[in-house]
Enzyme design. Structure first.
Site, mmCIF file in Angstrom:
data_model
loop_
_atom_site.group_PDB
_atom_site.id
_atom_site.type_symbol
_atom_site.label_atom_id
_atom_site.label_comp_id
_atom_site.label_asym_id
_atom_site.label_seq_id
_atom_site.Cartn_x
_atom_site.Cartn_y
_atom_site.Cartn_z
ATOM 1 C CG ASP A 29 -0.236 -0.393 2.492
ATOM 2 O OD1 ASP A 29 0.801 0.233 2.770
ATOM 3 O OD2 ASP A 29 -0.698 -1.319 3.205
ATOM 4 C CG ASP A 98 1.684 2.351 -15.412
ATOM 5 O OD1 ASP A 98 1.324 2.375 -16.605
ATOM 6 O OD2 ASP A 98 2.542 1.579 -14.960
ATOM 7 C CG ASP A 200 -0.420 -0.072 -20.088
ATOM 8 O OD1 ASP A 200 0.532 -0.760 -19.705
ATOM 9 O OD2 ASP A 200 -1.520 -0.554 -20.422
ATOM 10 C CD GLU A 253 3.928 -1.887 -22.189
ATOM 11 O OE1 GLU A 253 4.192 -3.033 -21.865
ATOM 12 O OE2 GLU A 253 2.769 -1.429 -22.167
ATOM 13 C CG HIS A 321 4.755 -4.508 -14.355
ATOM 14 N ND1 HIS A 321 5.365 -3.514 -15.085
ATOM 15 C CD2 HIS A 321 3.536 -4.682 -14.889
ATOM 16 C CE1 HIS A 321 4.521 -3.092 -16.011
ATOM 17 N NE2 HIS A 321 3.413 -3.781 -15.925
ATOM 18 C CG ASP A 322 4.390 -6.391 -18.118
ATOM 19 O OD1 ASP A 322 3.551 -6.719 -17.249
ATOM 20 O OD2 ASP A 322 4.258 -5.376 -18.831
#
Ligand code: GLC
Length: 543
Positions: A29, A98, A200, A253, A321-322
């Site tokens: 959090d 993001d 994104d 991205e 994270h991908d």
């Protein structure tokens, strides 16, 4: 002119669900992030990129936003976010958010209204289209497998478009109102003091037509939506009409980007920089990405070298994270674990462009060894497993094994390992939303902070070096020919130059430039041997 912060500072990506859980509910959090700002400051970070923190049903872990003006209650409140901005500013750390605007969540008010009422203005916020006979409107496929059209419930032959999961309907950028909505979102966060956005899947937002795509196994239809002129127009308008009033930064991205297009994003000021993906897929089969390819260092070095000089400014990274963890993919989990973690860090931190570090990379965090299909969370991994078992004669267990070795995004999303207490100190013991990697007793921040020879302390040293060195920030990048296991290059300005030599293999390699009498400014090893590079040894010499 004042130098832009994004050209000078290291960016650290936080995956909020997995960073630090302050209230022991199993999810990371915002308060947890605030409690770790001093850790990031100590590491030398100047900008944080937060993966999505907005309200979301978490079908794709926040990349499905149901309210752009609210915070996911699992992560905290808007006042926690304001607090985070304030605390970050106190430490001279900027925040990048993001920006997920190719699609919303299907739970977003706009989409719910569009579903309820055919005549609602929100229908035109998305792509609704009648099917062709019994088939969807076109033959495009979705990124995570299957068709990218979903039938609208209770309507005859009506579909909506989703390039990702069916819970992520695509927004329609032919509609002026959608562009205005995005401008308002940008202004809302910029007014709060946010520095910029990671955009994104941004090169897919504009669909020029909805015609059938050429035959392809993956991304069928992409010639109608990838890098379209309309995408550049929309982004350039956002820049002029919303962003130019602020000192801000956009990194995109951009999947399957090529140099000309990448440079066009920069030249048109659509983006300040972008991520390429050539090196990200270098360890898997080009045609069937769930098949692993035996890794060779040159697979990583070549594309990274290519992009260094292919465009004026690149977003350089090894992890996000991908992706799988870089040491597990490109380094060594065994005998040379620490050396390889440092060598990869040295390579990354010596490159030209804006450097992005992903949470835990500075600790050398690794992939899971024992994750099962049932424990996996990643919607993409699950969907690929399901599709693979449909089209290939393989069991679910085997399909998951393949996926886990190549594309499963859970590896990077495991809770951050802070210490050796229960759940790696991510929280106080409550069941975590994704399991903690079992190696946390050996790999964790507390241990590494106390060990002068740790990966963390090496990153800290290399970051401090870069933060104080204009040559590494934006000097020239000159690739040198060498053994294919070595990344060898010069960084150079009119005033100074440095030679970087990094062995990315387990082999000891002869190299005539290795000389302990030259001025070494940074190195992965303490002792050096003339003309020899030890496994994963990396050095920077001042020339
Ligand atoms: C981007 C994100 C990824 C997400 C997808 C759809 O690729 O990085 O995590 O699933 O977009 O939003």
């Amino acid at each position: 002119m004042e130098r832009k912060a994004f050209k000078d500072r290291i960016i650290y990506q936080i995956y909020p669900l997995s960073f630090c859980d302050s209230n022991n509910d199993g999810y990371g959090d915002l308060k947890g992030i605030i409690s770790k700002l001093d850790y990031l400051k100590n590491l030398g970070i100047g900008i944080i990129w937060l993966s999505p923190i907005y309200k979301s049903p978490l079908k794709d872990n926040g990349y499905d936003i149901s309210d752009y003006y609210d915070i996911n209650p699992l992560l905290g409140t808007m006042s926690d976010f304001d607090e985070l901005l304030k605390e970050a500013e106190k430490r001279d750390i900027k925040i990048v958010m993001d920006l997920v605007i190719n699609h919303t969540s299907d739970q977003h008010y706009w989409f719910q209204e569009a579903l309820k009422d055919k005549n609602s203005k929100y229908r035109n916020y998305y792509y609704f289209k009648e099917g062709k006979g019994k088939k969807p409107p076109n033959n495009w496929n979705a990124a995570f497998s299957g068709s990218c059209w979903e039938k609208v419930p209770n309507e005859e032959n009506m579909y909506y478009l989703h390039l990702f999961t069916k819970e992520q309907p695509d927004l329609n950028y032919h509609n002026e109102e959608v562009i205005n909505e995005v401008k308002n979102i940008l202004k809302f966060y910029l007014d709060k003091g946010v520095y910029g956005f990671r955009c994104d899947v941004i090169n897919e937002i504009y669909k020029t037509s909805l015609d059938d795509g050429k035959f392809r196994f993956f991304s069928r239809g992409k010639e109608h939506y990838e890098n379209q002129d309309g995408c550049f127009e929309v982004l350039t308008r956002l820049r002029k009409e919303a962003l130019d009033h602020y000192d801000t930064f956009l990194v995109g991205e951009t999947s399957s980007i090529v140099p000309d297009m990448g440079q066009k994003f920069i030249d048109t000021r659509a983006l300040d920089t972008f991520f390429e993906f050539d090196h990200a897929f270098c360890a898997s089969n080009k045609f069937i990405p769930i098949f692993k390819k035996k890794f060779k260092p040159k697979y990583l070095i070549k594309p990274i070298f290519k992009w260094q000089n292919a465009v004026s400014w690149i977003g350089a990274y090894l992890e996000n994270h991908d992706q799988l963890r870089s040491v597990s993919r490109f380094g060594d989990e065994g005998k040379y674990y620490k050396e390889s973690a440092k060598a990869l860090g040295l390579f990354l931190l010596s490159l030209k462009g804006t450097i992005f570090i992903y949470q835990g990379e500075e600790l050398g965090m690794l992939n899971y060894k024992d994750l099962t299909f049932e424990e996996s969370d990643d919607c993409m991994a699950k969907s690929v497993v399901n599709t693979a078992t449909h089209i290939l004669p393989i069991t679910k267990k085997f399909a998951f094994k393949l996926v886990n070795e190549t594309v499963n995004r859970d590896h990077a999303r495991a809770p951050m390992q802070w210490d050796d207490s229960i759940n790696g100190g991510f929280n106080n013991g409550a069941k975590t939303w994704l399991k903690v990697n079992s190696d946390y007793k050996n790999i964790n921040a507390k241990e590494e902070l106390n060990d002068p020879d740790s990966t963390f302390n090496f990153y800290k040293k290399a970051i401090a070096f870069r933060n104080n060195n204009d040559c590494f920030k934006d000097g020239e990048f000159i690739p040198l020919k060498s053994n294919s296991n070595i990344a060898k290059f010069i960084r150079k300005t009119a005033e100074e130059s440095y030679l970087c030599v990094i062995n990315l293999s387990k082999k000891e390699i002869k190299d005539k430039d290795i000389d302990e009498n030259k001025q070494i400014v940074l190195s992965t090893h303490k002792k050096h041997q003339k003309n020899i590079l030890k496994p994963y040894e990396g050095l920077i010499y001042k020339l």
